[in-house]
Enzyme design. Sequence first.
Site, PDB file in Angstrom:
ATOM      1  N   SER A  17       0.851  -1.205   0.000  1.00 21.45           N
ATOM      2  CA  SER A  17       0.000   0.000   0.000  1.00 21.45           C
ATOM      3  C   SER A  17       0.883   1.250   0.000  1.00 21.45           C
ATOM      4  O   SER A  17       2.078   1.175   0.275  1.00 21.45           O
ATOM      5  CB  SER A  17      -0.881  -0.028   1.266  1.00 21.45           C
ATOM      6  N   GLY A  18       0.284   2.371  -0.330  1.00 20.10           N
ATOM      7  CA  GLY A  18       0.939   3.675  -0.140  1.00 20.10           C
ATOM      8  C   GLY A  18       2.289   3.817  -0.843  1.00 20.10           C
ATOM      9  O   GLY A  18       2.453   3.429  -1.995  1.00 20.10           O
ATOM     10  N   ASP A  64       6.360  -9.611   9.430  1.00 19.67           N
ATOM     11  CA  ASP A  64       6.164  -8.508  10.366  1.00 19.67           C
ATOM     12  C   ASP A  64       7.542  -7.887  10.593  1.00 19.67           C
ATOM     13  O   ASP A  64       8.427  -8.531  11.182  1.00 19.67           O
ATOM     14  CB  ASP A  64       5.576  -9.052  11.682  1.00 19.67           C
ATOM     15  N   TYR A 162       4.107   8.200  17.913  1.00 18.57           N
ATOM     16  CA  TYR A 162       4.529   8.302  16.508  1.00 18.57           C
ATOM     17  C   TYR A 162       5.725   9.254  16.388  1.00 18.57           C
ATOM     18  O   TYR A 162       6.719   8.940  15.734  1.00 18.57           O
ATOM     19  CB  TYR A 162       3.333   8.784  15.679  1.00 18.57           C
ATOM     20  N   THR A 199      -2.980   7.903   1.917  1.00 16.00           N
ATOM     21  CA  THR A 199      -2.571   6.494   1.828  1.00 16.00           C
ATOM     22  C   THR A 199      -3.456   5.758   2.845  1.00 16.00           C
ATOM     23  O   THR A 199      -4.396   6.331   3.376  1.00 16.00           O
ATOM     24  CB  THR A 199      -1.103   6.296   2.261  1.00 16.00           C
TER      25      THR A 199
HETATM   26  N1  LIG Z   1       0.770   8.997   4.490  1.00 13.03           N
HETATM   27  C1  LIG Z   1       1.262   9.944   5.239  1.00 13.03           C
HETATM   28  O1  LIG Z   1       0.668  11.018   5.370  1.00 13.03           O
HETATM   29  C2  LIG Z   1       2.577   9.716   5.944  1.00 13.03           C
HETATM   30  C3  LIG Z   1       3.199  10.831   6.515  1.00 13.03           C
HETATM   31  C4  LIG Z   1       4.410  10.651   7.149  1.00 13.03           C
HETATM   32  C5  LIG Z   1       4.998   9.397   7.205  1.00 13.03           C
HETATM   33  N2  LIG Z   1       4.367   8.329   6.639  1.00 13.03           N
HETATM   34  C6  LIG Z   1       5.035   7.026   6.728  1.00 13.03           C
HETATM   35  O2  LIG Z   1       5.077   6.409   5.456  1.00 13.03           O
HETATM   36  C7  LIG Z   1       5.272   5.005   5.626  1.00 13.03           C
HETATM   37  C8  LIG Z   1       4.369   4.245   4.686  1.00 13.03           C
HETATM   38  O3  LIG Z   1       3.031   4.447   5.072  1.00 13.03           O
HETATM   39  P1  LIG Z   1       1.876   4.806   4.044  1.00 13.03           P
HETATM   40  O4  LIG Z   1       1.497   6.219   4.291  1.00 13.03           O
HETATM   41  O5  LIG Z   1       2.236   4.363   2.683  1.00 13.03           O
HETATM   42  O6  LIG Z   1       0.673   3.931   4.696  1.00 13.03           O
HETATM   43  P2  LIG Z   1      -0.041   2.592   4.197  1.00 13.03           P
HETATM   44  O7  LIG Z   1      -0.861   2.116   5.338  1.00 13.03           O
HETATM   45  O8  LIG Z   1      -0.740   2.874   2.903  1.00 13.03           O
HETATM   46  O9  LIG Z   1       1.158   1.595   3.927  1.00 13.03           O
HETATM   47  C9  LIG Z   1       1.885   1.001   4.980  1.00 13.03           C
HETATM   48  C10 LIG Z   1       2.108  -0.470   4.682  1.00 13.03           C
HETATM   49  O10 LIG Z   1       2.862  -1.046   5.771  1.00 13.03           O
HETATM   50  C11 LIG Z   1       2.306  -2.330   6.042  1.00 13.03           C
HETATM   51  N3  LIG Z   1       2.614  -2.738   7.418  1.00 13.03           N
HETATM   52  C12 LIG Z   1       2.007  -2.337   8.575  1.00 13.03           C
HETATM   53  N4  LIG Z   1       2.525  -2.984   9.626  1.00 13.03           N
HETATM   54  C13 LIG Z   1       3.497  -3.809   9.136  1.00 13.03           C
HETATM   55  C14 LIG Z   1       4.381  -4.731   9.744  1.00 13.03           C
HETATM   56  N5  LIG Z   1       4.380  -4.934  11.062  1.00 13.03           N
HETATM   57  N6  LIG Z   1       5.232  -5.418   8.954  1.00 13.03           N
HETATM   58  C15 LIG Z   1       5.225  -5.235   7.602  1.00 13.03           C
HETATM   59  N7  LIG Z   1       4.397  -4.378   6.979  1.00 13.03           N
HETATM   60  C16 LIG Z   1       3.547  -3.668   7.734  1.00 13.03           C
HETATM   61  C17 LIG Z   1       0.818  -2.153   5.796  1.00 13.03           C
HETATM   62  O11 LIG Z   1       0.165  -3.397   5.601  1.00 13.03           O
HETATM   63  C18 LIG Z   1       0.809  -1.254   4.565  1.00 13.03           C
HETATM   64  O12 LIG Z   1       0.772  -2.018   3.386  1.00 13.03           O
HETATM   65  C19 LIG Z   1       5.022   4.721   7.118  1.00 13.03           C
HETATM   66  O13 LIG Z   1       6.267   4.550   7.758  1.00 13.03           O
HETATM   67  C20 LIG Z   1       4.341   5.993   7.590  1.00 13.03           C
HETATM   68  O14 LIG Z   1       4.555   6.219   8.965  1.00 13.03           O
HETATM   69  C21 LIG Z   1       3.166   8.470   6.029  1.00 13.03           C
END
Ligand SMILES: NC(=O)c1ccc[n+]([C@@H]2O[C@H](COP(=O)([O-])OP(=O)(O)OC[C@H]3O[C@@H](n4cnc5c(N)ncnc54)[C@H](O)[C@@H]3O)[C@@H](O)[C@H]2O)c1
Length: 300
Positions: A17-18, A64, A162, A199
Site C-alpha cells: 500500500s501507499g 512482520d 509516533y 494512503t
Molecule cells: N501517508 C502519510 O501522510 C505519511 C506521513 C508521514 C509518514 N508516513 C510514513 O510512510 C510510511 C508508509 O506508510 P503509508 O502512508 O504508505 O501507509 P499505508 O498504510 O498505505 O502503507 C503502509 C504499509 O505497511 C504495512 N505494514 C504495517 N505494519 C506492518 C508490519 N508490522 N510489517 C510489515 N508491513 C507492515 C501495511 O500493511 C501497509 O501495506 C510509514 O512509515 C508511515 O509512517 C506516512
Amino acid sequence: MIQDFKGTTAVLTGAGSGFGLECARIGARLGMNLVLVDVQQDALEAARREMEAAGAAVLARQVDVADAAQMEQLARDVEQRFGAPHFVFNNAGVGAGGLVWENSVADWEWVLGVDLWGVVHGVRLFTPMMLEAAAKDPAYRGHIVNTSSMAGLLTPPNMGIYNTAKAAVVSLTETLYQDLKLVTDQVGASLLCPYFVPTGITQSDRNRPSALASGAPTKSQLIGQAMSEKAVSSGKVSAAQVAEMVFDGIRSNRFYIFSHPKALGNVKSRMESILAIENPADPFAERPDIGEKLRGQLRS
Ligand SMILES: NC(=O)c1ccc[n+]([C@@H]2O[C@H](COP(=O)([O-])OP(=O)(O)OC[C@H]3O[C@@H](n4cnc5c(N)ncnc54)[C@H](O)[C@@H]3O)[C@@H](O)[C@H]2O)c1
C-alpha cells in the site's frame, strides 16, 4: 549513487500500500527485481500479481518487520534469490495518537516495533550484505531509504508515540549516513519525511496484532484519529509523486527527501526555539486554529 536501475534489486517494506506500493510500481517500470514485504497478505498478494504482470521478477514475503527472526529469514531469502539488494526501502509504518501519557504499553510496543525496530532490522541485516557486494565489485552501488515523517522533525501534539518513533528514525538514518561515509562511497542513505499524503496510514489498526490489541480509545485518541484522517485525506501530493521523489533522491544522492518542502518553515521555527533557548514553538504556526481546536476539544 544508482543511476541505472535495470536488473538491480529493491527490497520494499510496506509494499502492499501507499509509498511502498508506488515505489514497487516505479521499480517494475525500471526493470528492477522486487522483494515485496508486507504483513497484510491480501495486499501483498495483489502487489505481487501486479508487479509480475508488469514483467518484474518478484519475491513476495509476508513478514512482520518488527519481528527479528522473520526479518532474518527474509534477509536469507533475499540473498539466496537475488543476492545483495541495491535499494532497500525501510518504509512499513503504522500510526497511533492521543495524549502521550494515555498510551498503553501495547500501543508503545506496536508502534515502536513497526516504525523503529522495523527500520533497525532492515539496516542491521541489509547494510552488511550491501557493503560486502560493494567490496567485491567496484561498480556496485547501493542506497538505503528509511521512512520517517515530518512528525519526527516537528513534534506535533497529541501523537507522541509516533513522534518518538519517527524522531528515532531521523537519528538512526543520519547516523547511518555518517557511518557509511566512514567506510564506503558506494552505498548511500536517504531519509524520507512525508507530510500529509493520502494512503492507508490512518487505517493502520487493520494490521495491529491481536497480542498487542488496544483498549477502548480515549477521548484524545478519538480526536487524534479524526484529525489525522482529515489531514491525510485532504493531502494534495499523491503517494505516486512521493515515490518519484524517492527515486530522484537516490539518483541525485540527496539525503533529505521532503514531500512538502513548504512545511519546513515549521522545522525552522522549532530549531530557532532550540537555538534561542526558548520554549517550543507551535508546530503548525501557519495554522494556529489547529492547536486552538485541539485545546478546545480536550478541555471541553
Ligand atoms: N501517508 C502519510 O501522510 C505519511 C506521513 C508521514 C509518514 N508516513 C510514513 O510512510 C510510511 C508508509 O506508510 P503509508 O502512508 O504508505 O501507509 P499505508 O498504510 O498505505 O502503507 C503502509 C504499509 O505497511 C504495512 N505494514 C504495517 N505494519 C506492518 C508490519 N508490522 N510489517 C510489515 N508491513 C507492515 C501495511 O500493511 C501497509 O501495506 C510509514 O512509515 C508511515 O509512517 C506516512
